[in-house]
Design a protein around this motif. Structure first.
Motif, short mmCIF file in Angstrom:
data_model
loop_
_atom_site.label_atom_id
_atom_site.label_comp_id
_atom_site.label_asym_id
_atom_site.label_seq_id
_atom_site.Cartn_x
_atom_site.Cartn_y
_atom_site.Cartn_z
N GLU A 74 -15.75 25.67 -21.34
CA GLU A 74 -15.62 26.20 -22.69
C GLU A 74 -14.29 25.81 -23.31
OE1 GLU A 74 -16.52 30.49 -24.82
OE2 GLU A 74 -16.31 30.36 -22.66
N MET A 75 -13.20 25.86 -22.52
CA MET A 75 -11.90 25.46 -23.05
C MET A 75 -11.84 23.96 -23.30
SD MET A 75 -9.08 26.39 -24.30
CE MET A 75 -9.07 28.11 -23.96
N LEU A 76 -12.53 23.17 -22.48
CA LEU A 76 -12.59 21.73 -22.75
C LEU A 76 -13.28 21.44 -24.08
CD1 LEU A 76 -13.38 20.05 -19.32
CD2 LEU A 76 -11.29 19.91 -20.66
N ASP A 115 -1.43 26.60 -34.39
CA ASP A 115 -1.48 28.05 -34.31
C ASP A 115 -2.73 28.51 -33.56
OD1 ASP A 115 -0.38 30.58 -34.94
OD2 ASP A 115 -1.88 30.82 -36.52
N ILE A 116 -3.87 27.97 -33.92
CA ILE A 116 -5.11 28.35 -33.25
C ILE A 116 -5.07 27.95 -31.79
CG2 ILE A 116 -7.58 27.81 -33.13
CD1 ILE A 116 -7.58 27.68 -36.16
N GLU A 117 -4.51 26.80 -31.52
CA GLU A 117 -4.45 26.34 -30.13
C GLU A 117 -3.64 27.30 -29.28
OE1 GLU A 117 -2.86 22.43 -27.71
OE2 GLU A 117 -3.13 22.34 -29.87
N VAL A 118 -2.49 27.70 -29.75
CA VAL A 118 -1.64 28.61 -28.98
C VAL A 118 -2.27 30.00 -28.88
CG1 VAL A 118 0.59 29.79 -28.98
CG2 VAL A 118 0.47 27.36 -29.46
N VAL A 119 -2.82 30.50 -29.98
CA VAL A 119 -3.39 31.84 -29.99
C VAL A 119 -4.53 31.97 -28.99
CG1 VAL A 119 -4.75 33.42 -31.42
CG2 VAL A 119 -2.63 32.50 -32.29
N PHE A 120 -5.35 30.94 -28.85
CA PHE A 120 -6.48 31.03 -27.95
C PHE A 120 -6.18 30.53 -26.53
CE2 PHE A 120 -8.95 31.05 -31.95
CZ PHE A 120 -9.57 32.26 -31.74
N MET A 121 -5.27 29.57 -26.39
CA MET A 121 -5.04 29.00 -25.07
C MET A 121 -4.12 29.84 -24.20
SD MET A 121 -4.89 24.94 -25.73
CE MET A 121 -4.87 24.48 -24.02
N TYR A 122 -3.15 30.50 -24.80
CA TYR A 122 -2.20 31.26 -23.99
C TYR A 122 -2.88 32.42 -23.25
CZ TYR A 122 1.98 33.70 -22.55
OH TYR A 122 2.93 34.33 -21.81
N PRO A 123 -3.64 33.29 -23.92
CA PRO A 123 -4.32 34.36 -23.16
C PRO A 123 -5.33 33.82 -22.16
CG PRO A 123 -4.44 34.80 -25.51
CD PRO A 123 -3.86 33.43 -25.34
N TRP A 124 -5.98 32.72 -22.51
CA TRP A 124 -6.94 32.11 -21.59
C TRP A 124 -6.22 31.63 -20.33
CZ3 TRP A 124 -7.13 27.04 -19.84
CH2 TRP A 124 -8.28 26.69 -19.14
N ALA A 125 -5.06 31.03 -20.49
CA ALA A 125 -4.31 30.53 -19.33
C ALA A 125 -3.81 31.68 -18.48
CB ALA A 125 -3.14 29.66 -19.81
N VAL A 126 -3.43 32.78 -19.10
CA VAL A 126 -2.94 33.94 -18.34
C VAL A 126 -4.06 34.53 -17.49
CG1 VAL A 126 -2.06 36.30 -18.58
CG2 VAL A 126 -1.07 34.46 -19.93
N GLN A 127 -5.26 34.60 -18.03
CA GLN A 127 -6.39 35.21 -17.34
C GLN A 127 -7.28 34.20 -16.61
OE1 GLN A 127 -7.07 38.53 -17.14
NE2 GLN A 127 -5.08 38.83 -18.11
N TYR A 128 -6.85 32.96 -16.50
CA TYR A 128 -7.72 31.91 -15.98
C TYR A 128 -8.22 32.19 -14.56
CZ TYR A 128 -9.53 27.42 -14.57
OH TYR A 128 -10.34 26.42 -14.10
N SER A 129 -7.36 32.63 -13.68
CA SER A 129 -7.79 32.84 -12.29
C SER A 129 -8.86 33.94 -12.21
CB SER A 129 -6.60 33.18 -11.39
OG SER A 129 -5.99 34.38 -11.84
N GLN A 130 -8.70 34.99 -13.00
CA GLN A 130 -9.72 36.05 -13.01
C GLN A 130 -11.02 35.55 -13.64
OE1 GLN A 130 -7.94 39.34 -15.01
NE2 GLN A 130 -6.58 39.84 -13.30
N LEU A 131 -10.91 34.77 -14.69
CA LEU A 131 -12.11 34.21 -15.31
C LEU A 131 -12.84 33.26 -14.36
CD1 LEU A 131 -10.72 33.41 -18.88
CD2 LEU A 131 -12.38 35.17 -18.29
N LEU A 132 -12.07 32.49 -13.60
CA LEU A 132 -12.66 31.55 -12.66
C LEU A 132 -13.42 32.28 -11.55
CD1 LEU A 132 -12.74 28.51 -12.33
CD2 LEU A 132 -10.79 28.68 -10.79
N GLU A 133 -12.85 33.38 -11.06
CA GLU A 133 -13.53 34.18 -10.04
C GLU A 133 -14.81 34.81 -10.58
OE1 GLU A 133 -10.81 37.06 -8.59
OE2 GLU A 133 -9.42 35.57 -7.80
N GLN A 134 -14.75 35.28 -11.80
CA GLN A 134 -15.86 36.03 -12.36
C GLN A 134 -16.99 35.14 -12.88
OE1 GLN A 134 -14.60 38.74 -15.37
NE2 GLN A 134 -16.40 40.04 -15.15
N TYR A 135 -16.65 34.03 -13.55
CA TYR A 135 -17.66 33.22 -14.23
C TYR A 135 -17.81 31.81 -13.68
CZ TYR A 135 -17.31 36.95 -17.68
OH TYR A 135 -17.31 38.15 -18.30
N GLY A 136 -17.04 31.44 -12.72
CA GLY A 136 -17.12 30.08 -12.18
C GLY A 136 -16.46 29.07 -13.11
#
Length: 117
Positions: free
Chosen positions: A93-95, A66-87
């Motif tokens: 952090e996800m690793l 449950d925790i894995e899905v709750v935190f990983m799904y939104p992270w995966a959706v926003q990953y490209s924006q996070l990568l541009e903004q924070y490198g």
């Protein structure tokens, strides 16, 4: 003063609504209605039995998934924006997060929680 009024109102409303059916509904208890019901079968044993550790390990597995899905799904959706903004920081952090979850899976595996026999 308004916060105390709101807290008092919430407590009163909770008490009133939780007891409304008891006050207004019919109450005709009999031996059959008050008998303990366990999925249509007669109860066997005490209600205070100890549960196996595997029960808690299954609950832990559910929480891990449950925790894995709750935190990983939104992270995966926003990953490209996070990568541009924070490198690479969001990836690292996800690793770390996945490593912590993996340690939990290893613990459950060592305790035999993945054996369904």
């Amino acid at each position: 003063m308004p916060i105390f009024f709101l807290i008092t109102l919430a407590i009163l409303l909770g008490l009133i609504l939780s007891n409304l059916s008891k006050w207004m509904g019919p109450s005709r208890p009999n031996a059959i209605k008050t008998f303990v019901y366990e999925s249509g079968m007669d109860p066997v044993g005490s209600a205070h039995e100890r549960f196996s550790v595997k029960f808690y390990l299954v609950a832990m597995l559910f929480i891990l998934f449950d925790i894995e899905v709750v935190f990983m799904y939104p992270w995966a959706v926003q990953y490209s924006q996070l990568l541009e903004q924070y490198g690479m920081f969001p990836f690292i952090e996800m690793l770390v997060f996945i490593t912590i979850l993996f340690v939990g899976y290893i613990y459950v595996y060592k305790k035999g929680g993945l054996k369904w026999s």
